[in-house]
Design a protein around this motif. Structure first.
Motif, PDB file in Angstrom:
ATOM      1  N   SER A 135     -83.040  35.401  -7.718  1.00  0.00           N
ATOM      2  CA  SER A 135     -83.676  35.987  -6.531  1.00  0.00           C
ATOM      3  C   SER A 135     -83.710  35.007  -5.369  1.00  0.00           C
ATOM      4  O   SER A 135     -83.889  35.420  -4.216  1.00  0.00           O
ATOM      5  N   ARG A 136     -83.533  33.709  -5.620  1.00  0.00           N
ATOM      6  CA  ARG A 136     -83.507  32.714  -4.552  1.00  0.00           C
ATOM      7  C   ARG A 136     -82.102  32.543  -3.966  1.00  0.00           C
ATOM      8  O   ARG A 136     -81.960  32.058  -2.845  1.00  0.00           O
ATOM      9  N   HIS A 137     -81.098  32.883  -4.738  1.00  0.00           N
ATOM     10  CA  HIS A 137     -79.720  32.690  -4.292  1.00  0.00           C
ATOM     11  C   HIS A 137     -79.361  33.737  -3.239  1.00  0.00           C
ATOM     12  O   HIS A 137     -79.430  34.940  -3.488  1.00  0.00           O
ATOM     13  N   VAL A 138     -78.957  33.289  -2.058  1.00  0.00           N
ATOM     14  CA  VAL A 138     -78.544  34.199  -0.986  1.00  0.00           C
ATOM     15  C   VAL A 138     -77.066  34.507  -1.166  1.00  0.00           C
ATOM     16  O   VAL A 138     -76.209  33.630  -1.049  1.00  0.00           O
ATOM     17  N   ASP A 139     -76.789  35.769  -1.463  1.00  0.00           N
ATOM     18  CA  ASP A 139     -75.417  36.211  -1.633  1.00  0.00           C
ATOM     19  C   ASP A 139     -74.796  36.630  -0.301  1.00  0.00           C
ATOM     20  O   ASP A 139     -73.601  36.460  -0.074  1.00  0.00           O
ATOM     21  N   ARG A 140     -75.645  37.169   0.592  1.00  0.00           N
ATOM     22  CA  ARG A 140     -75.153  37.633   1.881  1.00  0.00           C
ATOM     23  C   ARG A 140     -76.319  37.679   2.862  1.00  0.00           C
ATOM     24  O   ARG A 140     -77.443  38.032   2.494  1.00  0.00           O
ATOM     25  N   MET A 141     -76.051  37.313   4.116  1.00  0.00           N
ATOM     26  CA  MET A 141     -77.057  37.390   5.176  1.00  0.00           C
ATOM     27  C   MET A 141     -76.427  38.057   6.392  1.00  0.00           C
ATOM     28  O   MET A 141     -75.371  37.636   6.855  1.00  0.00           O
ATOM     29  N   LEU A 142     -77.097  39.091   6.883  1.00  0.00           N
ATOM     30  CA  LEU A 142     -76.588  39.847   8.020  1.00  0.00           C
ATOM     31  C   LEU A 142     -77.641  39.927   9.104  1.00  0.00           C
ATOM     32  O   LEU A 142     -78.846  39.975   8.834  1.00  0.00           O
ATOM     33  N   LEU A 143     -77.173  39.978  10.359  1.00  0.00           N
ATOM     34  CA  LEU A 143     -78.021  40.266  11.510  1.00  0.00           C
ATOM     35  C   LEU A 143     -77.937  41.753  11.804  1.00  0.00           C
ATOM     36  O   LEU A 143     -76.836  42.308  11.934  1.00  0.00           O
ATOM     37  N   VAL A 188     -81.107  40.294   4.034  1.00  0.00           N
ATOM     38  CA  VAL A 188     -80.700  39.237   3.127  1.00  0.00           C
ATOM     39  C   VAL A 188     -80.514  39.832   1.740  1.00  0.00           C
ATOM     40  O   VAL A 188     -81.437  40.444   1.190  1.00  0.00           O
ATOM     41  N   ARG A 189     -79.333  39.665   1.185  1.00  0.00           N
ATOM     42  CA  ARG A 189     -79.060  40.120  -0.183  1.00  0.00           C
ATOM     43  C   ARG A 189     -79.040  38.912  -1.105  1.00  0.00           C
ATOM     44  O   ARG A 189     -78.240  37.991  -0.926  1.00  0.00           O
ATOM     45  N   SER A 190     -79.950  38.898  -2.063  1.00  0.00           N
ATOM     46  CA  SER A 190     -79.978  37.851  -3.073  1.00  0.00           C
ATOM     47  C   SER A 190     -79.328  38.372  -4.343  1.00  0.00           C
ATOM     48  O   SER A 190     -78.785  39.482  -4.370  1.00  0.00           O
ATOM     49  N   GLY A 191     -79.382  37.588  -5.412  1.00  0.00           N
ATOM     50  CA  GLY A 191     -78.800  38.043  -6.659  1.00  0.00           C
ATOM     51  C   GLY A 191     -79.556  39.183  -7.296  1.00  0.00           C
ATOM     52  O   GLY A 191     -79.030  39.877  -8.167  1.00  0.00           O
ATOM     53  N   LEU A 192     -80.799  39.389  -6.843  1.00  0.00           N
ATOM     54  CA  LEU A 192     -81.670  40.359  -7.503  1.00  0.00           C
ATOM     55  C   LEU A 192     -82.076  41.527  -6.613  1.00  0.00           C
ATOM     56  O   LEU A 192     -82.330  42.620  -7.117  1.00  0.00           O
ATOM     57  N   ALA A 193     -82.166  41.315  -5.295  1.00  0.00           N
ATOM     58  CA  ALA A 193     -82.750  42.333  -4.433  1.00  0.00           C
ATOM     59  C   ALA A 193     -82.151  42.263  -3.038  1.00  0.00           C
ATOM     60  O   ALA A 193     -81.500  41.287  -2.654  1.00  0.00           O
ATOM     61  N   ASP A 194     -82.406  43.329  -2.270  1.00  0.00           N
ATOM     62  CA  ASP A 194     -82.107  43.380  -0.837  1.00  0.00           C
ATOM     63  C   ASP A 194     -83.425  43.239  -0.086  1.00  0.00           C
ATOM     64  O   ASP A 194     -84.414  43.905  -0.411  1.00  0.00           O
ATOM     65  N   ARG A 195     -83.420  42.379   0.929  1.00  0.00           N
ATOM     66  CA  ARG A 195     -84.646  42.077   1.668  1.00  0.00           C
ATOM     67  C   ARG A 195     -84.397  42.304   3.157  1.00  0.00           C
ATOM     68  O   ARG A 195     -83.459  41.748   3.723  1.00  0.00           O
ATOM     69  N   TRP A 196     -85.250  43.122   3.783  1.00  0.00           N
ATOM     70  CA  TRP A 196     -85.212  43.340   5.227  1.00  0.00           C
ATOM     71  C   TRP A 196     -86.435  42.673   5.835  1.00  0.00           C
ATOM     72  O   TRP A 196     -87.564  42.827   5.339  1.00  0.00           O
ATOM     73  N   LEU A 197     -86.243  41.944   6.910  1.00  0.00           N
ATOM     74  CA  LEU A 197     -87.357  41.271   7.575  1.00  0.00           C
ATOM     75  C   LEU A 197     -87.045  41.061   9.051  1.00  0.00           C
ATOM     76  O   LEU A 197     -85.885  41.145   9.471  1.00  0.00           O
ATOM     77  N   THR A 198     -88.085  40.783   9.804  1.00  0.00           N
ATOM     78  CA  THR A 198     -87.979  40.506  11.228  1.00  0.00           C
ATOM     79  C   THR A 198     -88.602  39.156  11.513  1.00  0.00           C
ATOM     80  O   THR A 198     -89.725  38.889  11.072  1.00  0.00           O
TER      81      THR A 198
END
Length: 362
Positions: A135-143, A188-198
């Motif tokens: 869950s800490r590993h960032v697989d992908r980060m998008l704006l 932010v997509r980690s190995g476990l989840a997709d996270r949306w934040l501002t």
């Protein structure tokens, strides 16, 4: 002489009446330059924020994509844990069989409990640890695209502020443009989840001097400073809750990525959902929450308490090492159990173990 003085006087008067272009730009620059008399009088040199155009995006922008397949790494570690558990169970079984003839029942029960505890640790606890690390590993980060209202609110009217203002806006760095941006939406997509934040700026009532006050609060675990929201830079850097491995990935805009990871903005409007394409090693049970806290719930006090215990090793490397240790530990228990079993089979009639009784070709 009087004529020369008169000519000089008239020339100077003409210069005063028609200022040069450089003088106009200088006057305009002085209007934009903030006064630092108060800071100099107090003996402090403060960093002034230069005017910059805020960042706006009309579509999704890929900032980072990891080249490490965290699903494959986690699956390999899970298989190694299963192999280690099987080898450990076989080793404990051989040990129990070897000593069952002369060890009292309470000791056999203790050995059986150790076998069960070893299997539980390798199969259950290790699996939870693998998920937590993934869950800490960032697989992908998008704006994400900028909201229409925010884009209009943040956009400065450069044409109304003169030529020098236009030069300042065009010369601004990525860090300065990020600093001038009120809101930045991320996925932010980690190995476990997709996270949306501002990401937003810290409210003015909590700043109390901005960066200078934040530096004074470093190391504080109690009080008003410790209750302030943790900045995004601390969440990613000091706590490693979102670990971006810059040595193993491709970049859409590396300069902007580095600026975001070092930003003092705080996360709000956060939403986390399990990753729909997660493999067997990282798939969560139906209805189970995503492990780990929300980034927006953490404070400076939490960062100061947890930061000394955080490992700087990339999560994928930790997962690999966990799987290798589980397999090696199981193999060690298995070899030890076989050694005890072989030793019991090599005893003479008088109860003395002799290697010659094993008929080994040595």
């Amino acid at each position: 002489r009087r004529g020369g003085a008169s000519s000089a006087s008239s020339a100077s008067g003409g210069a005063e009446e028609q200022p040069s272009e450089g003088g106009a730009l200088a006057a305009e620059a002085s209007a934009f330059a903030p006064s630092s008399a108060g800071a100099q009088g107090a003996g402090l040199v403060t960093r002034q924020r230069r005017r910059a155009r805020p960042l706006t995006f009309d579509k999704e922008v890929l900032l980072f994509r990891s080249t490490v397949d965290i699903q494959e790494v986690s699956e390999m570690a899970r298989q190694n844990c299963q192999i280690g558990a099987a080898l450990g169970a076989g080793g404990f079984t051989a040990l129990l069989f070897a000593v069952s003839s002369f060890v009292p029942p309470p000791a056999l029960v203790a050995l059986l409990g150790g076998a069960l505890a070893n299997s539980y640790i390798v199969l259950v606890i290790a699996q939870r640890l693998i998920r937590s690390l993934a869950s800490r590993h960032v697989d992908r980060m998008l704006l994400l695209p900028t909201l229409a209202g925010e884009a209009e609110k943040d956009e400065p009217r450069v044409e109304e502020q003169g030529e020098f203002a236009s030069l300042l806006y065009s010369a601004a760095t990525v860090e300065e443009r990020l600093l001038a941006t009120a809101e930045l939406r991320l996925k932010v997509r980690s190995g476990l989840a997709d996270r949306w934040l501002t990401l937003v700026d810290l409210p003015e009532e909590l700043q109390e001097g901005g960066r200078f006050a934040s530096a004074l609060g470093e190391g504080a675990t109690e009080g008003e400073v410790a209750e302030r929201p943790a900045p995004f830079s601390d969440l990613c850097g000091r706590l490693g809750l979102l670990h971006v491995n810059l040595d193993a990935g491709s970049f859409g805009d590396q300069a902007l990525l580095v600026a975001i990871l070092a930003s003092d903005k705080i996360p709000v409007d956060e939403r986390v959902e399990p990753r729909p394409d997660a493999g067997a090693a990282l798939a969560l049970p139906l209805g189970a929450p995503v492990p780990g806290p929300l980034l927006g719930d953490l404070t400076l006090g939490d960062v100061e308490q947890a930061a000394p215990m955080v490992s700087k090793e990339p999560p994928a490397e930790t997962i690999r090492r966990l799987g290798r240790r589980a397999r090696l530990g199981g193999a060690s228990v298995f070899v030890a159990g076989l050694a005890f079993l072989a030793g019991e089979g090599a005893r003479d009639a008088d109860g003395v173990a002799r290697w010659t009784n094993l008929n080994l070709p040595i």
